[in-house]
Motif scaffolding. Structure first.
Motif, PDB file in Angstrom:
ATOM      1  N   TYR A  40      54.082  55.828  -4.390  1.00 53.06           N
ATOM      2  CA  TYR A  40      55.060  56.897  -4.224  1.00 53.06           C
ATOM      3  C   TYR A  40      55.142  57.328  -2.771  1.00 53.06           C
ATOM      4  CZ  TYR A  40      54.958  57.714  -9.287  1.00 53.06           C
ATOM      5  OH  TYR A  40      55.057  57.586 -10.646  1.00 53.06           O
ATOM      6  N   LYS A  42      56.983  60.690  -0.296  1.00 48.74           N
ATOM      7  CA  LYS A  42      57.736  61.947  -0.291  1.00 48.74           C
ATOM      8  C   LYS A  42      57.711  62.524   1.115  1.00 48.74           C
ATOM      9  CE  LYS A  42      58.922  66.095  -2.527  1.00 48.74           C
ATOM     10  NZ  LYS A  42      59.011  66.869  -3.692  1.00 48.74           N
ATOM     11  N   GLY A  77      61.076  58.322  -9.347  1.00 45.37           N
ATOM     12  CA  GLY A  77      61.440  58.119  -7.952  1.00 45.37           C
ATOM     13  C   GLY A  77      62.556  57.105  -7.784  1.00 45.37           C
ATOM     14  N   HIS A  78      62.986  56.931  -6.558  1.00 46.69           N
ATOM     15  CA  HIS A  78      64.059  56.000  -6.236  1.00 46.69           C
ATOM     16  C   HIS A  78      63.612  55.124  -5.065  1.00 46.69           C
ATOM     17  CE1 HIS A  78      64.579  59.603  -3.782  1.00 46.69           C
ATOM     18  NE2 HIS A  78      64.986  58.785  -2.857  1.00 46.69           N
ATOM     19  N   ARG A  95      58.337  54.171  -4.340  1.00 49.56           N
ATOM     20  CA  ARG A  95      59.288  54.963  -5.115  1.00 49.56           C
ATOM     21  C   ARG A  95      59.275  56.368  -4.532  1.00 49.56           C
ATOM     22  NH1 ARG A  95      62.619  52.149  -8.113  1.00 49.56           N
ATOM     23  NH2 ARG A  95      62.836  53.962  -9.414  1.00 49.56           N
ATOM     24  N   TRP A  96      60.398  56.799  -3.975  1.00 45.72           N
ATOM     25  CA  TRP A  96      60.497  58.083  -3.298  1.00 45.72           C
ATOM     26  C   TRP A  96      60.796  59.195  -4.282  1.00 45.72           C
ATOM     27  CZ3 TRP A  96      58.945  58.585   1.565  1.00 45.72           C
ATOM     28  CH2 TRP A  96      58.794  57.409   2.311  1.00 45.72           C
ATOM     29  N   LEU A  97      60.023  60.253  -4.206  1.00 47.47           N
ATOM     30  CA  LEU A  97      60.225  61.429  -5.042  1.00 47.47           C
ATOM     31  C   LEU A  97      61.042  62.452  -4.268  1.00 47.47           C
ATOM     32  CD1 LEU A  97      56.600  61.707  -6.405  1.00 47.47           C
ATOM     33  CD2 LEU A  97      58.577  60.724  -7.565  1.00 47.47           C
TER      34      LEU A  97
END
Length: 102
Positions: A40, A42, A77-78, A95-97
């Motif tokens: 992840y 962010k 996430g994306h 995966r970006w939150l």
């Protein structure tokens, strides 16, 4: 944030993979979770956090972020390969939150 990962008080988060602080007052971290099965990322704005929380010293803010967002990631996430490109070897795995960057 590194201190929070080093404490070993983890339920979901595994290890800090990368971090970056930008001139515009944002900081980004990338970490693994679920025994390395997910990666992840962010980004937060330091000034916004400073205004939104009290007390707002670095240690307290790191603890709040750890509890509320890192050790219990919210959502799947994306992908944003460009955003992770210079931070990790496999940017397509991050995966970006939070909201996508514009």
């Amino acid at each position: 944030m590194r201190t929070e990962f080093d404490r070993g008080d983890r339920e979901i988060a595994d290890q800090l993979v990368a971090s970056q602080i930008d001139k515009d007052g944002t900081f980004t971290i990338i970490w693994t979770a679920y025994r390395g099965e997910r990666t992840y990322g962010k980004t937060w704005n330091i000034q916004e956090l400073h205004v939104a929380f009290s007390p707002n010293d670095a240690e307290t803010l790191a603890g709040d972020i750890w509890i509320g967002e890192i050790n219990e990631p919210n959502g799947e996430g994306h992908r944003d390969v460009e955003r992770a490109r210079n931070l990790v070897d496999n940017p397509e795995e991050v995966r970006w939150l939070g909201s996508p960057r514009r």
